[in-house]
Design an enzyme around this catalytic site. Sequence first.
Site, PDB file in Angstrom:
ATOM      1  N   LYS A 136       0.834  -1.214   0.000  1.00 34.60           N
ATOM      2  CA  LYS A 136       0.000   0.000   0.000  1.00 34.60           C
ATOM      3  C   LYS A 136       0.870   1.266   0.000  1.00 34.60           C
ATOM      4  CE  LYS A 136      -2.167  -1.246   3.794  1.00 34.60           C
ATOM      5  NZ  LYS A 136      -1.472  -2.536   4.029  1.00 34.60           N
ATOM      6  N   ARG A 142      -9.754   0.081   8.984  1.00 38.47           N
ATOM      7  CA  ARG A 142      -9.258  -1.272   9.245  1.00 38.47           C
ATOM      8  C   ARG A 142     -10.277  -2.135   9.972  1.00 38.47           C
ATOM      9  NH1 ARG A 142      -3.364   0.123   9.169  1.00 38.47           N
ATOM     10  NH2 ARG A 142      -2.187  -1.809   9.188  1.00 38.47           N
ATOM     11  N   ARG A 200      11.461  -5.345   4.812  1.00 37.36           N
ATOM     12  CA  ARG A 200      11.168  -3.921   4.572  1.00 37.36           C
ATOM     13  C   ARG A 200      12.170  -3.033   5.310  1.00 37.36           C
ATOM     14  NH1 ARG A 200       5.173  -1.996   5.274  1.00 37.36           N
ATOM     15  NH2 ARG A 200       5.278  -3.406   7.053  1.00 37.36           N
ATOM     16  N   ARG A 215      11.284  -1.323  10.812  1.00 42.31           N
ATOM     17  CA  ARG A 215      10.217  -0.965  11.745  1.00 42.31           C
ATOM     18  C   ARG A 215      10.174  -1.947  12.910  1.00 42.31           C
ATOM     19  NH1 ARG A 215       4.862   0.078   8.144  1.00 42.31           N
ATOM     20  NH2 ARG A 215       3.989  -1.142   9.850  1.00 42.31           N
ATOM     21  N   ARG A 273      -0.049  -9.490  12.995  1.00 39.62           N
ATOM     22  CA  ARG A 273      -0.734  -8.439  12.230  1.00 39.62           C
ATOM     23  C   ARG A 273      -1.559  -9.048  11.097  1.00 39.62           C
ATOM     24  NH1 ARG A 273       4.269  -5.283  10.674  1.00 39.62           N
ATOM     25  NH2 ARG A 273       2.899  -4.057   9.356  1.00 39.62           N
TER      26      ARG A 273
END
Length: 216
Positions: free
Chosen positions: A13, A88, A127, A160, A171
């Site tokens: 996203k 969400r 990431r 992160r 998650r």
Amino acid sequence: MNVILLGPPGAGKGTQAESIVKDYKTVHISTGDIFRKNIKENTALGQKAKEYMDKGQLVPDELVVELVADRLSQEDVKQGFLLDGFPRTIFQAEELDKVLLKNDMKIDKVINIEVEPEVLIERAVGRRVCKVDGTTYHVSFNPPKTEGICDHCGQELHQRDDDKEETVRNRISVYTNQTKPLIEYYTKQGNIANINGQQKIEAVFEEIKSALGSEQ
Ligand code: ADP
Ligand code: AMP
């Protein structure tokens, strides 16, 4: 043009949002980015949000809804907005509908990026994000020119806190239970486009552009 980017964590996203805002007149609103900024600045909101984010849980609806309602009342979003990571939950989607009605706005398109869970884990764990301008990279799939350094601003990249494998798995299950029902919610509203997120970044963007059309 007002757009919602929907999809599991690691679907791409944020990566696609970087391209969309370059081609379309629209303001990028990422609730995750807003929380991370608040954590960095050690605000009361950041302290509350961190408790949930570190465990891979959702921040309570009332905190998120208020924040987005406030953001959508600002002048710059009138040119168009791109919601990334919000809504969400069904509750958040219903509250968003109320805010839109009040502000005489509507969602033109919901872009739903689809990616399988095992691919999501690999993406999130690899990431890396620029500490300064937030540009997103991947150690293998989208590496910077120099390892660990942002191509745009030359600053260090970091991982992160919530991109550890265990937290990512949590998650993904939170996504499945609480966020995935939004696909049906927006399918009923008739403005959703399902995008194959398991292609090269550029190919995903091409599919998104086809779905958005020439609308500005
Ligand atoms: P999200 O915002 O949905 O959590 P990101 O845009 O941050 O996801 O992408 C998660 C990770 O996957 C990043 O490291 C990004 O570079 C990488 N990525 C994004 N899109 C693709 C893609 N189409 N193919 C491979 N890797 C991707
Ligand atoms: P993201 O940057 O979208 O991956 O979000 C990172 C984390 O921020 C999530 O795992 C949640 O803890 C929190 N968060 C972001 N957006 C929301 C939202 N709309 N509702 C609840 N929590 C959120």
